[in-house]
Write a protein that holds these residues in place. Structure first.
Motif, PDB file in Angstrom:
ATOM      1  N   GLY A 260       1.587  50.163 -23.068  1.00 30.31           N
ATOM      2  CA  GLY A 260       2.333  49.469 -24.115  1.00 30.31           C
ATOM      3  C   GLY A 260       2.240  47.964 -24.011  1.00 30.31           C
ATOM      4  O   GLY A 260       3.096  47.235 -24.496  1.00 30.31           O
ATOM      5  N   GLU A 261       1.177  47.472 -23.366  1.00 27.77           N
ATOM      6  CA  GLU A 261       0.995  46.022 -23.223  1.00 27.77           C
ATOM      7  C   GLU A 261       0.546  45.402 -24.557  1.00 27.77           C
ATOM      8  O   GLU A 261      -0.059  46.079 -25.381  1.00 27.77           O
ATOM      9  CB  GLU A 261      -0.066  45.725 -22.156  1.00 27.77           C
ATOM     10  CG  GLU A 261       0.473  45.757 -20.750  1.00 27.77           C
ATOM     11  CD  GLU A 261       1.603  44.768 -20.546  1.00 27.77           C
ATOM     12  OE1 GLU A 261       1.347  43.561 -20.494  1.00 27.77           O
ATOM     13  OE2 GLU A 261       2.767  45.201 -20.465  1.00 27.77           O
ATOM     14  N   ARG A 262       0.808  44.103 -24.713  1.00 21.99           N
ATOM     15  CA  ARG A 262       0.314  43.406 -25.901  1.00 21.99           C
ATOM     16  C   ARG A 262      -1.211  43.443 -25.887  1.00 21.99           C
ATOM     17  O   ARG A 262      -1.840  43.347 -24.829  1.00 21.99           O
ATOM     18  CB  ARG A 262       0.782  41.950 -25.896  1.00 21.99           C
ATOM     19  CG  ARG A 262       2.280  41.799 -25.988  1.00 21.99           C
ATOM     20  CD  ARG A 262       2.694  40.362 -25.730  1.00 21.99           C
ATOM     21  NE  ARG A 262       4.132  40.254 -25.611  1.00 21.99           N
ATOM     22  CZ  ARG A 262       4.809  40.527 -24.499  1.00 21.99           C
ATOM     23  NH1 ARG A 262       4.166  40.937 -23.423  1.00 21.99           N
ATOM     24  NH2 ARG A 262       6.125  40.410 -24.455  1.00 21.99           N
ATOM     25  N   GLY A 263      -1.791  43.519 -27.064  1.00 22.08           N
ATOM     26  CA  GLY A 263      -3.247  43.633 -27.175  1.00 22.08           C
ATOM     27  C   GLY A 263      -3.991  42.502 -26.493  1.00 22.08           C
ATOM     28  O   GLY A 263      -4.987  42.724 -25.808  1.00 22.08           O
ATOM     29  N   ASN A 264      -3.465  41.251 -26.650  1.00 22.51           N
ATOM     30  CA  ASN A 264      -4.186  40.115 -26.052  1.00 22.51           C
ATOM     31  C   ASN A 264      -4.116  40.142 -24.526  1.00 22.51           C
ATOM     32  O   ASN A 264      -5.058  39.741 -23.842  1.00 22.51           O
ATOM     33  CB  ASN A 264      -3.659  38.773 -26.589  1.00 22.51           C
ATOM     34  CG  ASN A 264      -2.181  38.584 -26.363  1.00 22.51           C
ATOM     35  OD1 ASN A 264      -1.479  39.529 -26.041  1.00 22.51           O
ATOM     36  ND2 ASN A 264      -1.696  37.368 -26.531  1.00 22.51           N
ATOM     37  N   GLU A 265      -2.997  40.670 -23.954  1.00 24.85           N
ATOM     38  CA  GLU A 265      -2.889  40.765 -22.495  1.00 24.85           C
ATOM     39  C   GLU A 265      -3.880  41.793 -21.955  1.00 24.85           C
ATOM     40  O   GLU A 265      -4.517  41.592 -20.929  1.00 24.85           O
ATOM     41  CB  GLU A 265      -1.461  41.149 -22.087  1.00 24.85           C
ATOM     42  CG  GLU A 265      -0.488  39.999 -22.176  1.00 24.85           C
ATOM     43  CD  GLU A 265       0.857  40.320 -21.528  1.00 24.85           C
ATOM     44  OE1 GLU A 265       0.901  41.212 -20.661  1.00 24.85           O
ATOM     45  OE2 GLU A 265       1.845  39.676 -21.896  1.00 24.85           O
ATOM     46  N   MET A 266      -3.998  42.925 -22.666  1.00 25.66           N
ATOM     47  CA  MET A 266      -4.937  43.967 -22.225  1.00 25.66           C
ATOM     48  C   MET A 266      -6.370  43.464 -22.360  1.00 25.66           C
ATOM     49  O   MET A 266      -7.229  43.766 -21.524  1.00 25.66           O
ATOM     50  CB  MET A 266      -4.718  45.227 -23.080  1.00 25.66           C
ATOM     51  CG  MET A 266      -5.137  46.507 -22.403  1.00 25.66           C
ATOM     52  SD  MET A 266      -4.200  46.854 -20.918  1.00 25.66           S
ATOM     53  CE  MET A 266      -5.507  47.384 -19.833  1.00 25.66           C
ATOM     54  N   THR A 267      -6.618  42.659 -23.410  1.00 23.36           N
ATOM     55  CA  THR A 267      -7.956  42.066 -23.588  1.00 23.36           C
ATOM     56  C   THR A 267      -8.288  41.154 -22.411  1.00 23.36           C
ATOM     57  O   THR A 267      -9.415  41.154 -21.917  1.00 23.36           O
ATOM     58  CB  THR A 267      -8.010  41.257 -24.902  1.00 23.36           C
ATOM     59  OG1 THR A 267      -7.602  42.107 -25.972  1.00 23.36           O
ATOM     60  CG2 THR A 267      -9.416  40.757 -25.179  1.00 23.36           C
ATOM     61  N   ASP A 268      -7.288  40.377 -21.945  1.00 22.34           N
ATOM     62  CA  ASP A 268      -7.496  39.510 -20.780  1.00 22.34           C
ATOM     63  C   ASP A 268      -7.919  40.329 -19.563  1.00 22.34           C
ATOM     64  O   ASP A 268      -8.826  39.956 -18.819  1.00 22.34           O
ATOM     65  CB  ASP A 268      -6.216  38.729 -20.439  1.00 22.34           C
ATOM     66  CG  ASP A 268      -5.964  37.597 -21.419  1.00 22.34           C
ATOM     67  OD1 ASP A 268      -6.911  37.254 -22.162  1.00 22.34           O
ATOM     68  OD2 ASP A 268      -4.838  37.074 -21.454  1.00 22.34           O
ATOM     69  N   VAL A 269      -7.230  41.476 -19.353  1.00 23.66           N
ATOM     70  CA  VAL A 269      -7.566  42.342 -18.214  1.00 23.66           C
ATOM     71  C   VAL A 269      -8.996  42.861 -18.355  1.00 23.66           C
ATOM     72  O   VAL A 269      -9.786  42.835 -17.402  1.00 23.66           O
ATOM     73  CB  VAL A 269      -6.571  43.529 -18.121  1.00 23.66           C
ATOM     74  CG1 VAL A 269      -7.026  44.545 -17.083  1.00 23.66           C
ATOM     75  CG2 VAL A 269      -5.174  43.030 -17.773  1.00 23.66           C
ATOM     76  N   LEU A 270      -9.337  43.321 -19.560  1.00 25.78           N
ATOM     77  CA  LEU A 270     -10.675  43.889 -19.791  1.00 25.78           C
ATOM     78  C   LEU A 270     -11.767  42.841 -19.616  1.00 25.78           C
ATOM     79  O   LEU A 270     -12.887  43.156 -19.222  1.00 25.78           O
ATOM     80  CB  LEU A 270     -10.762  44.491 -21.205  1.00 25.78           C
ATOM     81  CG  LEU A 270      -9.814  45.663 -21.497  1.00 25.78           C
ATOM     82  CD1 LEU A 270      -9.974  46.134 -22.926  1.00 25.78           C
ATOM     83  CD2 LEU A 270     -10.061  46.813 -20.553  1.00 25.78           C
ATOM     84  N   ARG A 271     -11.424  41.583 -19.903  1.00 29.92           N
ATOM     85  CA  ARG A 271     -12.425  40.517 -19.739  1.00 29.92           C
ATOM     86  C   ARG A 271     -12.501  40.026 -18.293  1.00 29.92           C
ATOM     87  O   ARG A 271     -13.570  39.719 -17.794  1.00 29.92           O
ATOM     88  CB  ARG A 271     -12.058  39.325 -20.642  1.00 29.92           C
ATOM     89  CG  ARG A 271     -12.480  39.551 -22.082  1.00 29.92           C
ATOM     90  CD  ARG A 271     -12.241  38.304 -22.891  1.00 29.92           C
ATOM     91  NE  ARG A 271     -12.731  38.463 -24.259  1.00 29.92           N
ATOM     92  CZ  ARG A 271     -12.263  37.781 -25.289  1.00 29.92           C
ATOM     93  NH1 ARG A 271     -11.319  36.894 -25.118  1.00 29.92           N
ATOM     94  NH2 ARG A 271     -12.759  37.955 -26.498  1.00 29.92           N
TER      95      ARG A 271
END
Length: 590
Positions: A260-271
């Motif tokens: 349930g994380e914010r999309g931009n936070e999960m994007t940071d993790v994926l990057r």
């Protein structure tokens, strides 16, 4: 398969009748788009289903088909480096099929069926095996060796086993069971997510998980197989702490669940994760990481599944004999999903609208952590450490999710937004954090670090608590009202805070501190305190004690290279002793 008809749709909750042969937690397909759902309540032939996809467009009379099987994960080579959604669908594969807009009801295989793996048999024909025994290995990534195990429930004698190149569904071994039938074993297994994998024996948590973070390892350590909570308000540095734990902890596998994380936070993790270097091997951190990505705009019900999916994958690698860390971010949003489903089921609410069974659901997750001997014919030790971030609204840890979590876990790393805003990282507040593993880990520290380690840790904590009391007096009447001893206490507590507890994640030498270096740095700070008390007792003015050259060098001591810090610390200690003797001699000569 049994077919039913929808009689009610309420957001992610669908009620269907005509499912008298279905069971609790069966996976179902809902409507024309065959949306994935799971039965969470049965009343006669009526089933309440939580649907893991957007339910817009489905309505009364649509068909529901039960698969007759519980929600399960597929376990096989190929899990590491993958990015899954909450129900273990590979997001990379979905993107290839759908592009950037994920279609509802999309069906993909969780593990690549076409990829060929080099299987090396470690057992031979005639060997007796049982569930959990390793029959062969596959080099899953350059770091991780995947150990192919006999599925639980199968035991007997190997009648055929071959090394070679196979796909995950190909038979690699045939086992003749006691009843005379022959079981064909492939590299692919399935396991229901809500049932913990079996183990032979759970061991006491008496070995620490070394993280290289001084505030954690020295002050509030976590044991391998332990459970920890990281509560903190928005902007308090939860992500910083989690990234450091994922990068530096002495575990073999990391399972990161973005729940349930914010999309931009999960994007940071994926990057960031593919770019982070694994310090032990120099390879990308992804080579030993599984990511479960479930963003806040994805259907709320899938958050619950993501937690179970992640911990089941972690248990699988634990059974191979690996040390695994599960990092769940954040269990608060998972609890919100429970609250929404409970409300739609019209259950009697508990505190703040959360279901009455919130505590037991949280316990089911955290109690799957542990350091265990695997259920198999050999002696194999593995561990699963669970670390859950909690995001209480406004940082108020008196709310139900934080309180229920604290009743279960034994380590509490309380994050403080005021520390984060003053650029003190990790922003773990030393006054309200705790670790209940300290007593069990004490003997390990005595044997493997130094006999003074736990004593020094207690002395440093005592200084920090004294500082908090003295700061109250300073705020009221000013620092000049304090005695020389109290001013020394404030000075040394400041050294502990700024030069020991504070760490720079972007510094090559300070991002990770070995345990021996942590112990030596702490003893250096406390030696300065001892000498300072001696000088003040001899009548030396506090400002002269604080102006010692060694004091400034202690401030930079944490930046000493990890492979040659002993020499630097010896020099600082020698300088400190000589300066102290000189100041005392000068005072006596007056």
């Amino acid at each position: 398969m049994t077919n039913g008809k929808i009689i009610k749709v309420s957001g992610p909750l669908v009620v269907a009748e005509g499912l008298s042969h279905a069971n609790m937690f069966d996976v179902v397909r809902v409507g024309r788009d065959r949306l994935i759902g799971e039965i969470i309540e049965m009343r006669g032939d009526r089933a309440s289903i939580q649907v893991y996809e957007e339910t817009a467009g489905i309505g009364y009379g649509d068909e529901v088909i039960t698969t007759g099987a519980p929600l399960s994960v597929e376990l096989a080579p190929g899990l590491i480096e993958n990015i899954y959604d909450g129900i273990q669908r590979p997001l990379e594969k979905i993107r290839e099929i759908c592009g950037s807009n994920i279609k509802r009801g999309i069906e993909v295989t969780n593990v690549d069926r076409e990829r060929v793996w080099d299987f090396k048999a470690v057992k031979k024909v005639g060997d007796k095996v049982s569930g959990g025994d390793i029959i062969g290995t596959v080099q899953e990534t350059v770091i991780v060796e995947h150990r192919v195990m006999v599925p639980h429930g199968i035991s007997g004698e190997i009648v055929e086993i071959t090394s070679g190149s196979f796909r995950v569904e190909d038979t690699v071994c045939k086992i003749k069971k006691v009843d005379g039938s022959v079981a064909e074993v492939a590299m692919l297994q399935k396991w229901p997510v809500r049932i913990g994998r079996p183990y032979k024996e759970k061991m006491p948590p008496d070995v620490p998980m070394i993280t290289g973070q001084r505030v954690i390892d020295t002050m509030f350590p976590i044991a391998k197989g332990g459970a920890a909570a990281v509560p903190g308000p928005f902007g308090s540095g939860k992500t910083v702490v989690q990234h450091q734990l994922a990068k530096w902890s002495d575990v073999d596998i990391v399972v990161y669940i973005g729940c349930g994380e914010r999309g931009n936070e999960m994007t940071d993790v994926l990057r960031e994760f593919p770019e982070l270097r694994d310090p032990k091997t120099g390879e990308s951190l992804m080579k030993r990481t599984v990511l479960i990505a479930n963003t806040s705009d994805m259907p709320v019900a899938a958050r619950e599944a993501s937690i179970y999916t992640g911990i089941t994958i972690a248990e699988y690698y634990r059974d191979m004999g690996y040390d695994v860390a599960v990092i769940a971010d954040s269990t608060s949003r998972w609890a919100e999903a429970l609250r929404e489903m409970s409300g739609r089921l019209e259950e009697m609410p508990g505190e703040e609208g959360y279901p009455a069974y919130l505590s037991s659901r949280l316990a089911q997750f955290y109690e799957r952590a542990g350091r265990i001997y695997a259920a198999c014919g050999e002696e194999r030790l593995g561990s699963l450490t669970a670390i859950g971030a909690v995001s209480p609204p406004g940082g108020d840890i008196s709310e139900p999710v934080a309180q229920a979590t604290l009743r279960i876990v034994k380590v509490f790393w309380g994050l403080d937004s005021s520390l984060a805003y003053s650029r003190h990282f990790p922003a773990i507040n030393w006054l309200n954090s705790y670790s209940l593993y300290l007593d069990r880990l004490g003997s390990w520290f005595d044997e493997n670090v130094s006999r003074e380690f736990m004593k020094n840790r207690g002395a440093a904590m005592n200084l920090l608590q004294l500082e908090a009391e003295l700061q109250e007096i300073v705020r009221l009447v000013g620092i000049d009202a304090l005695s020389a001893d109290d001013r020394l206490t404030l000075e040394v507590a400041q050294i502990v805070r700024e030069d020991f507890l504070q760490q720079n994640a972007f510094s090559d030498t300070d991002s990770y501190t070995p345990l021996q270096k942590q112990a030596r740095l702490m003893s250096l700070v406390l030696r300065y305190y001892e000498l300072g008390k001696k000088e003040i007792a001899a009548g030396v003015e506090p400002k002269k004690v604080f102006a010692m050259q060694a004091r400034e060098k202690i401030g930079r001591a944490k930046d000493a290279p990890n492979d040659s810090y002993n020499k630097v610390y010896d020099e600082i200690e020698a300088l400190m002793e000589s300066e102290a003797d000189k100041l005392i001699a000068e005072k006596e000569a007056e």
